[in-house]
Write a protein that holds these residues in place. Sequence first.
Motif, short mmCIF file in Angstrom:
data_model
loop_
_atom_site.label_atom_id
_atom_site.label_comp_id
_atom_site.label_asym_id
_atom_site.label_seq_id
_atom_site.Cartn_x
_atom_site.Cartn_y
_atom_site.Cartn_z
N ASN A 18 0.82 -1.22 0.00
CA ASN A 18 0.00 0.00 0.00
C ASN A 18 0.85 1.26 0.00
N LEU A 19 2.02 1.22 0.62
CA LEU A 19 2.94 2.35 0.53
C LEU A 19 3.35 2.58 -0.92
N LEU A 20 3.66 1.50 -1.63
CA LEU A 20 4.07 1.60 -3.03
C LEU A 20 2.93 2.07 -3.92
N ARG A 21 1.70 1.67 -3.59
CA ARG A 21 0.53 2.01 -4.38
C ARG A 21 0.01 3.42 -4.10
N GLY A 59 15.30 -9.26 1.44
CA GLY A 59 14.54 -8.69 0.34
C GLY A 59 13.27 -9.40 -0.09
N LEU A 60 12.97 -10.57 0.51
CA LEU A 60 11.82 -11.33 0.02
C LEU A 60 10.49 -10.61 0.27
N ILE A 61 10.33 -9.98 1.43
CA ILE A 61 9.08 -9.26 1.72
C ILE A 61 8.89 -8.12 0.73
N ALA A 62 9.98 -7.41 0.44
CA ALA A 62 9.90 -6.32 -0.54
C ALA A 62 9.53 -6.85 -1.91
N ILE A 63 10.08 -7.98 -2.31
CA ILE A 63 9.76 -8.57 -3.62
C ILE A 63 8.27 -8.83 -3.73
N ALA A 116 5.80 -7.48 -1.97
CA ALA A 116 5.06 -6.22 -1.95
C ALA A 116 5.14 -5.53 -3.31
N LEU A 117 6.29 -5.55 -3.93
CA LEU A 117 6.44 -4.95 -5.25
C LEU A 117 5.56 -5.66 -6.27
N ALA A 118 5.53 -6.99 -6.19
CA ALA A 118 4.71 -7.75 -7.13
C ALA A 118 3.24 -7.41 -6.99
N VAL A 119 2.77 -7.26 -5.75
CA VAL A 119 1.37 -6.93 -5.51
C VAL A 119 1.04 -5.51 -5.99
N GLY A 120 1.97 -4.59 -5.83
CA GLY A 120 1.66 -3.17 -6.02
C GLY A 120 1.99 -2.60 -7.36
N THR A 121 1.59 -3.26 -8.45
CA THR A 121 1.99 -2.81 -9.77
C THR A 121 1.03 -1.82 -10.42
N GLN A 154 19.06 -4.35 -3.72
CA GLN A 154 18.94 -3.03 -4.33
C GLN A 154 17.50 -2.52 -4.17
N ARG A 155 17.07 -2.41 -2.91
CA ARG A 155 15.67 -2.06 -2.66
C ARG A 155 15.36 -0.61 -3.03
N GLY A 156 16.27 0.30 -2.71
CA GLY A 156 16.04 1.70 -3.03
C GLY A 156 15.94 1.92 -4.53
N TRP A 157 16.83 1.29 -5.27
CA TRP A 157 16.80 1.41 -6.73
C TRP A 157 15.50 0.85 -7.29
N THR A 158 15.08 -0.32 -6.80
CA THR A 158 13.87 -0.94 -7.32
C THR A 158 12.63 -0.09 -7.00
N ALA A 159 12.62 0.52 -5.83
CA ALA A 159 11.50 1.39 -5.48
C ALA A 159 11.39 2.57 -6.45
N LEU A 160 12.52 3.03 -7.00
CA LEU A 160 12.50 4.11 -7.99
C LEU A 160 11.70 3.69 -9.22
N ASN A 161 11.84 2.42 -9.63
CA ASN A 161 11.04 1.93 -10.75
C ASN A 161 9.55 2.06 -10.45
N TRP A 162 9.17 1.70 -9.21
CA TRP A 162 7.75 1.71 -8.84
C TRP A 162 7.22 3.13 -8.62
N ALA A 163 8.10 4.10 -8.46
CA ALA A 163 7.67 5.50 -8.39
C ALA A 163 7.33 6.05 -9.76
N GLY A 164 7.75 5.35 -10.82
CA GLY A 164 7.34 5.73 -12.17
C GLY A 164 8.24 6.70 -12.88
N ARG A 165 9.35 7.09 -12.26
CA ARG A 165 10.20 8.11 -12.88
C ARG A 165 11.37 7.51 -13.66
#
Length: 334
Positions: free
Chosen positions: A78-81, A112-116, A118-123, A165-176
């Motif tokens: 939900n943070l990512l979404r 990193g598994l929990i982040a993976i 969460a990222l998969a859910v929040g696309t 590389q969680r910070g980098w991957t979160a940048l992808n999900w921010a859309g920029r």
Amino acid sequence: MTDRRAARPDHLGDPPTSVRAADELGPDDVAALLIAPSAPDLLDQLGITGRDREELLPLLPRAVADEEILTEITRTANLLRARAGLDVPEVRLEELASTHDRLQERLAPGEGLIAILALAVGTSTVRTWHEARGLGAELSWEVLADLGQQMRVHRRASGRLGLHQRGWTALNWAGRLVHLGRLQFDLHRVDPGTELERWAVGTHIPARGPLAPDEVEASFERATAYFTTHYADLDEQRPPSAPRFGTEFFCDSWLINRALVEELGVSSNIGAFVDRWEVLSTSPNPDGAAFFVFDERPPYDAAALPRTTRLEKVVAERLADGRGWDSGIGRLVR
């Protein structure tokens, strides 16, 4: 394994400056998504293949069955979404690492598994932002497939399933961030807090083989065409002395080091790439070079680093003899 049942994200602004999820997912929603028949297909779309896919799939029902793990996946998703776009609050996945990795031990060792999950859910939010800014479905999924690429990088460095590389991957999900051919490009502000503050395009070099000059040039051409067309609003209210938005690029990387030009020459792919840039500043970053060249994370023995290629020899000798390695920030106006 997508949040397709959720309401379509809301667009904010015209042209949109961000999009946000119209609702929050609950644990039951996330559980249903993680064990849906479509889950394997989404892992493929996210670039999660080979051993990573084989090891991750059996962990999904186990993650759903653990109430605390499911709650944390839901919170992070939900943070990512919550928001994607320009000037949106940053989701600092690395700050959640200690909590995530403590929970992960119930499923598998590592990080990193929990982040993976969460990222998969929040696309859906980031995919809606891509659509709003003219990025087609194929290129949108290419951005999100960087998750699988970063998992492969993690496996090479650690030998197991995970993501560091969680910070980098979160940048992808921010859309920029977008992938346009050989290179990746991101949106960020430069000279913040000054009269020269403006949006610019950052340049990144994924591990996708040689930096052939013709492929590099094609990427820059695509980037200028994409950003000047779909982000024309960012050219408004720019400082009078600033180049047109979409023609000014920056690169903050271990590769921006003139030693690579001096040692490899401008006839080499890497030397030619570095020689494109005006180097604005440098800073010590030996561990960055060790990671990106050798897949090594501290602690490592610099004297034992391989010297199989010319690049390895240049970097390894400097790390071993005390000269170290500097990253640089480069600027390029086309």
